[in-house]
Design a protein around this motif. Structure first.
Motif, mmCIF file in Angstrom:
data_model
loop_
_atom_site.group_PDB
_atom_site.id
_atom_site.type_symbol
_atom_site.label_atom_id
_atom_site.label_comp_id
_atom_site.label_asym_id
_atom_site.label_seq_id
_atom_site.Cartn_x
_atom_site.Cartn_y
_atom_site.Cartn_z
ATOM 1 N N LEU A 5 0.821 -1.223 0.000
ATOM 2 C CA LEU A 5 0.000 0.000 0.000
ATOM 3 C C LEU A 5 0.849 1.265 0.000
ATOM 4 O O LEU A 5 0.482 2.263 -0.620
ATOM 5 C CB LEU A 5 -0.949 -0.001 1.201
ATOM 6 N N ASP A 6 2.013 1.208 0.676
ATOM 7 C CA ASP A 6 2.872 2.399 0.704
ATOM 8 C C ASP A 6 3.388 2.724 -0.691
ATOM 9 O O ASP A 6 3.372 3.872 -1.125
ATOM 10 C CB ASP A 6 4.065 2.186 1.649
ATOM 11 N N GLY A 130 -0.803 -3.891 11.708
ATOM 12 C CA GLY A 130 -1.155 -2.702 12.492
ATOM 13 C C GLY A 130 -1.643 -1.574 11.602
ATOM 14 O O GLY A 130 -2.591 -0.861 11.947
ATOM 15 N N ASP A 131 -1.003 -1.407 10.446
ATOM 16 C CA ASP A 131 -1.412 -0.335 9.535
ATOM 17 C C ASP A 131 -2.799 -0.629 8.960
ATOM 18 O O ASP A 131 -3.635 0.273 8.824
ATOM 19 C CB ASP A 131 -0.386 -0.187 8.403
ATOM 20 N N ILE A 132 -3.067 -1.903 8.659
ATOM 21 C CA ILE A 132 -4.392 -2.263 8.112
ATOM 22 C C ILE A 132 -5.465 -1.992 9.172
ATOM 23 O O ILE A 132 -6.516 -1.415 8.877
ATOM 24 C CB ILE A 132 -4.421 -3.745 7.669
ATOM 25 N N ILE A 133 -5.156 -2.373 10.434
ATOM 26 C CA ILE A 133 -6.128 -2.136 11.520
ATOM 27 C C ILE A 133 -6.377 -0.635 11.657
ATOM 28 O O ILE A 133 -7.512 -0.190 11.831
ATOM 29 C CB ILE A 133 -5.613 -2.726 12.855
ATOM 30 N N SER A 134 -5.317 0.148 11.546
ATOM 31 C CA SER A 134 -5.464 1.598 11.670
ATOM 32 C C SER A 134 -6.361 2.151 10.567
ATOM 33 O O SER A 134 -7.152 3.073 10.784
ATOM 34 C CB SER A 134 -4.080 2.240 11.615
ATOM 35 N N THR A 208 0.458 7.386 11.844
ATOM 36 C CA THR A 208 -0.420 6.755 12.846
ATOM 37 C C THR A 208 -0.514 5.263 12.562
ATOM 38 O O THR A 208 -0.505 4.428 13.476
ATOM 39 C CB THR A 208 -1.833 7.382 12.819
ATOM 40 N N GLY A 209 -0.598 4.904 11.263
ATOM 41 C CA GLY A 209 -0.622 3.495 10.858
ATOM 42 C C GLY A 209 0.661 2.793 11.285
ATOM 43 O O GLY A 209 0.628 1.680 11.816
ATOM 44 N N ASN A 210 1.823 3.465 11.100
ATOM 45 C CA ASN A 210 3.111 2.865 11.493
ATOM 46 C C ASN A 210 3.166 2.641 12.998
ATOM 47 O O ASN A 210 3.672 1.630 13.481
ATOM 48 C CB ASN A 210 4.275 3.786 11.101
ATOM 49 N N LEU A 211 2.603 3.594 13.728
ATOM 50 C CA LEU A 211 2.576 3.509 15.192
ATOM 51 C C LEU A 211 1.785 2.273 15.613
ATOM 52 O O LEU A 211 2.220 1.482 16.450
ATOM 53 C CB LEU A 211 1.904 4.773 15.735
ATOM 54 N N SER A 212 0.625 2.118 14.970
ATOM 55 C CA SER A 212 -0.236 0.988 15.292
ATOM 56 C C SER A 212 0.468 -0.323 14.924
ATOM 57 O O SER A 212 0.382 -1.314 15.659
ATOM 58 C CB SER A 212 -1.546 1.185 14.532
ATOM 59 N N ALA A 213 1.210 -0.327 13.788
ATOM 60 C CA ALA A 213 1.925 -1.534 13.354
ATOM 61 C C ALA A 213 2.996 -1.906 14.384
ATOM 62 O O ALA A 213 3.193 -3.077 14.703
ATOM 63 C CB ALA A 213 2.562 -1.302 11.992
ATOM 64 N N GLU A 214 3.661 -0.893 14.923
ATOM 65 C CA GLU A 214 4.726 -1.128 15.901
ATOM 66 C C GLU A 214 4.144 -1.735 17.181
ATOM 67 O O GLU A 214 4.686 -2.691 17.721
ATOM 68 C CB GLU A 214 5.399 0.223 16.200
ATOM 69 N N VAL A 215 3.015 -1.165 17.637
ATOM 70 C CA VAL A 215 2.369 -1.681 18.856
ATOM 71 C C VAL A 215 1.950 -3.125 18.626
ATOM 72 O O VAL A 215 2.201 -4.013 19.447
ATOM 73 C CB VAL A 215 1.134 -0.817 19.224
ATOM 74 N N GLN A 216 1.325 -3.356 17.440
ATOM 75 C CA GLN A 216 0.835 -4.698 17.133
ATOM 76 C C GLN A 216 1.983 -5.710 17.139
ATOM 77 O O GLN A 216 1.892 -6.776 17.717
ATOM 78 C CB GLN A 216 0.133 -4.650 15.768
ATOM 79 N N GLU A 217 3.125 -5.326 16.510
ATOM 80 C CA GLU A 217 4.252 -6.260 16.398
ATOM 81 C C GLU A 217 4.830 -6.590 17.777
ATOM 82 O O GLU A 217 5.086 -7.741 18.081
ATOM 83 C CB GLU A 217 5.340 -5.655 15.506
ATOM 84 N N SER A 218 4.993 -5.560 18.626
ATOM 85 C CA SER A 218 5.607 -5.863 19.918
ATOM 86 C C SER A 218 4.633 -6.621 20.817
ATOM 87 O O SER A 218 5.048 -7.497 21.578
ATOM 88 C CB SER A 218 6.115 -4.597 20.604
ATOM 89 N N LEU A 219 3.317 -6.342 20.707
ATOM 90 C CA LEU A 219 2.358 -7.060 21.550
ATOM 91 C C LEU A 219 2.212 -8.509 21.112
ATOM 92 O O LEU A 219 2.119 -9.407 21.940
ATOM 93 C CB LEU A 219 0.985 -6.373 21.527
#
Ligand SMILES: Nc1ncnc2c1ncn2[C@@H]1O[C@H](COP(=O)(O)OP(=O)(O)OP(=O)(O)O)[C@@H](O)[C@H]1O
Length: 586
Positions: A5-6, A130-134, A208-219
């Protein structure tokens, strides 16, 4: 096909706001009638607000300056009536547009989620979850905020502004033109800077999408993070994307608020023009005090909404940036295309054939090169080879999780691409290396996606499992079919593999692929699974991928997969020699 998508965002042609809005409205064709109603109400509301200043002007000229109190009362009653109409229509406007906004959001989220269900594996491989969820949560919410809160005010203000502009020109064309000059400049400024503001908003949403992707990956990898004491590493990665998001949001916020002072300045200029030019007209005897009073009110009716539109424009730009990101997904080609059968059946005796198959992952090196082989009905095949050799990739091509870069795969003599998803999944069962379970019971997971047994009772299912030799496996679960599988941690990897095994075998496929399907299962249970496989209908073809060579002892034929090649390995001893040789060479 490229699903990143990017990258697609960089390549995509920029669409105008009007075209983007048009496309958005096409999602809700059934709302057309309601939208016309809302539009009609908005026009009445704007008209009632616009009549009042004219009445006040007439009252000044015809009742106040002449001291005619009776007429003044009539004028006051008429103004009151316009205020009542304005309030009544405002209520209906809120009601109609508010519900249209909510329905639009509902439709949009459904369309987006349904689209995500149809997209091929390649899409999920190439984009961060995370980006898709965002996009599903955050970006749709931006559109929701605009449609449920701002759109109605936006259209209402536009209607009042246009009406006030017309009144200004009709009352006195030169004075009107002079009053509108700052408005025209503001309009031109808006047109010029809007694409830049939209871009800043798009960058902000992306971060914001990248932020969500980062949270998702670490969780989702928290066990590994804790086990390897990588908290600091994730903290610094999170801090980096958080900083990027902070910078991008500040820039977007500043850009969005740029309109407010510019619009305010324009409104003040306009008031100045009305006063100076209007008073000079009165002195020259070409204008009345009453008309000037109306005029000042109309100038306010033109510029006040403009200032509100400036604030609403921010929401609009954010919503349009969000819509761009959402429509990017909606525009993607759904699923792997089903092609018409143009070729005559090939390899009639083979259940599956590879013909000149090449495969590379997007942006990856070639994994398979010019592969040709045939698998016969009812036989058991083993795929062996070193780690990363290409076994799972070969199996994924057979299950059509991906399409070959070139060449053709035939299933029962027909191009694999000509089967519908339903036909294909009915014929091919695939037990993945890392089985995925949904929250629900063991029964829900066994029957997942199996339309033949949708409303089967527990008793009927136990009977079916008994007939396939699978019933014994239920003893591995403390509450049998009704054992809850709440999340990933509530069940062992081996138990997951057993459920995936039952799910695949119960479908009775023509071709069953087991990719390291027993790697986490104890020897006794593995022997039981082996017995169940032997009970499968004799025309079932089995493809077994395994590192533990004892699991493939019973294979009729062994293929060795490495260095982009799939070659018959001959006997088990030969396969072992090849593997050892390969290990020594590497
Ligand atoms: N989604 C992907 N995107 C890009 N490259 C990939 C992807 N999946 C696998 N690969 C690459 O393709 C090659 C073959 O991988 P594959 O998973 O098919 O090997 P394998 O033989 O099944 O390995 P293993 O025995 O470890 O399961 C490897 O080099 C791997 O890095």
């Amino acid at each position: 096909m490229n699903y990143n998508l990017d990258q697609l965002f960089e390549q995509q042609k920029k669409t105008s706001n009007v075209r983007a809005l048009n496309k958005l409205f096409k999602l809700i064709p059934h709302e057309k009638k309601n939208l016309w109603w809302a539009f009609f109400i908005i026009i009445i509301n704007a008209a009632s607000k616009l009549i009042a200043p004219l009445l006040v002007g007439y009252a000044v000229d015809n009742a106040v300056t002449t001291g005619d109190y009776k007429s003044l009362l009539y004028y006051a009653a008429a103004v009151l009536a316009t205020y009542l109409v304005a309030s009544g229509t405002q209520y209906f406007q809120t009601k109609v547009m508010g519900s249209i906004g909510q329905r639009m959001l509902y439709t949009l989220r459904n369309a987006l989620f349904n689209k995500l269900q149809e997209l091929p594996i390649g899409f999920f491989n190439q984009n961060k979850t995370g980006d898709i969820i965002s996009r599903v949560n955050n970006d749709t919410d931006k559109i929701n905020q605009f449609f449920s809160q701002s759109l109605m005010q936006f259209i209402g203000n536009m209607a009042i502004m246009i009406g006030a502009g017309v009144c200004l020109l009709v009352i006195h064309i030169q004075l009107g033109a002079a009053t509108l000059i700052p408005g025209v400049c503001i309009f031109a400024f808006t047109l010029i800077v809007s694409p830049w503001i939209k871009k800043r908003n798009a960058i902000s949403l992306k971060t914001t999408g990248n932020l969500s992707a980062e949270v998702q990956e670490s969780l989702s990898n928290f066990k590994v993070v804790i086990a390897f004491n990588r908290r600091d590493y994730f903290r610094s990665r999170f801090s980096k994307v958080n900083n990027e998001n902070y910078d991008a949001s500040i820039k977007a916020g500043l850009a969005n608020n740029l309109f407010v002072p510019v619009y305010g300045l324009g409104a003040n200029f306009a008031q100045l023009i009305v006063l100076v030019y209007g008073i000079s007209l009165i002195i020259a005897g070409n204008f009345t005090v009453g008309l000037l009073v109306s005029y000042i009110a109309y100038a306010q009716s033109f510029y006040n909404p403009l200032q509100q539109i400036a604030a609403l424009w921010t929401n609009f730009q954010l919503a349009m940036a969000g819509w761009d990101r959402i429509s990017q997904i909606l525009n993607l080609e759904s699923d792997l295309a089903i092609v018409e059968i143009t070729n005559t059946p090939q390899h009639k005796n083979a259940v599956l054939s590879f013909e000149k198959v090449h495969f590379s992952y997007p942006e990856g090196k070639e994994v398979l090169h010019d592969i040709n082989f045939n698998l016969e009905k009812g036989k058991t095949y083993a795929l062996v080879g070193p780690t990363g050799g290409g076994k799972t990739t070969t199996a994924s091509l057979i299950a059509r999780l991906f399409d070959p870069t070139s060449g053709t795969i035939y299933l029962n003599g027909k191009n694999l691409k000509s089967y519908t998803t339903k036909e294909r999944t009915h014929k091919i069962g695939f037990i993945l290396q890392e089985p995925f379970l949904f929250s629900g019971t063991v029964k829900d997971n066994i029957l997942y996606g199996n339309s033949s047994y949708e409303n089967t009772s527990d008793e009927e299912l136990i009977k079916l499992l008994h007939n396939s030799g699978l019933e014994e496996l239920l003893s591995l679960f403390n509450k049998g079919l009704q054992t809850e599988v709440e999340d990933d941690s509530s069940i062992s990897l081996g138990q997951k593999q057993v459920i995936a095994f039952m799910r695949a075998v119960l479908r009775n496929p023509n071709l069953l692929i087991l990719d390291e399907a027993t790697a986490n299962i104890d020897t006794v249970t593995e022997q039981l699974l082996d017995k169940i496989l032997k009970k499968l209908p004799k025309e079932t073809t089995l493809i077994i991928i395994a590192h533990r060579l004892n699991t493939i002892e019973s294979a009729d034929e062994i293929f060795f997969i490495n260095n982009k090649q799939v070659e018959p390995a001959g006997s088990l001893e030969e396969a072992v020699t090849k593997l050892m040789q390969d290990k020594r060479n590497s």
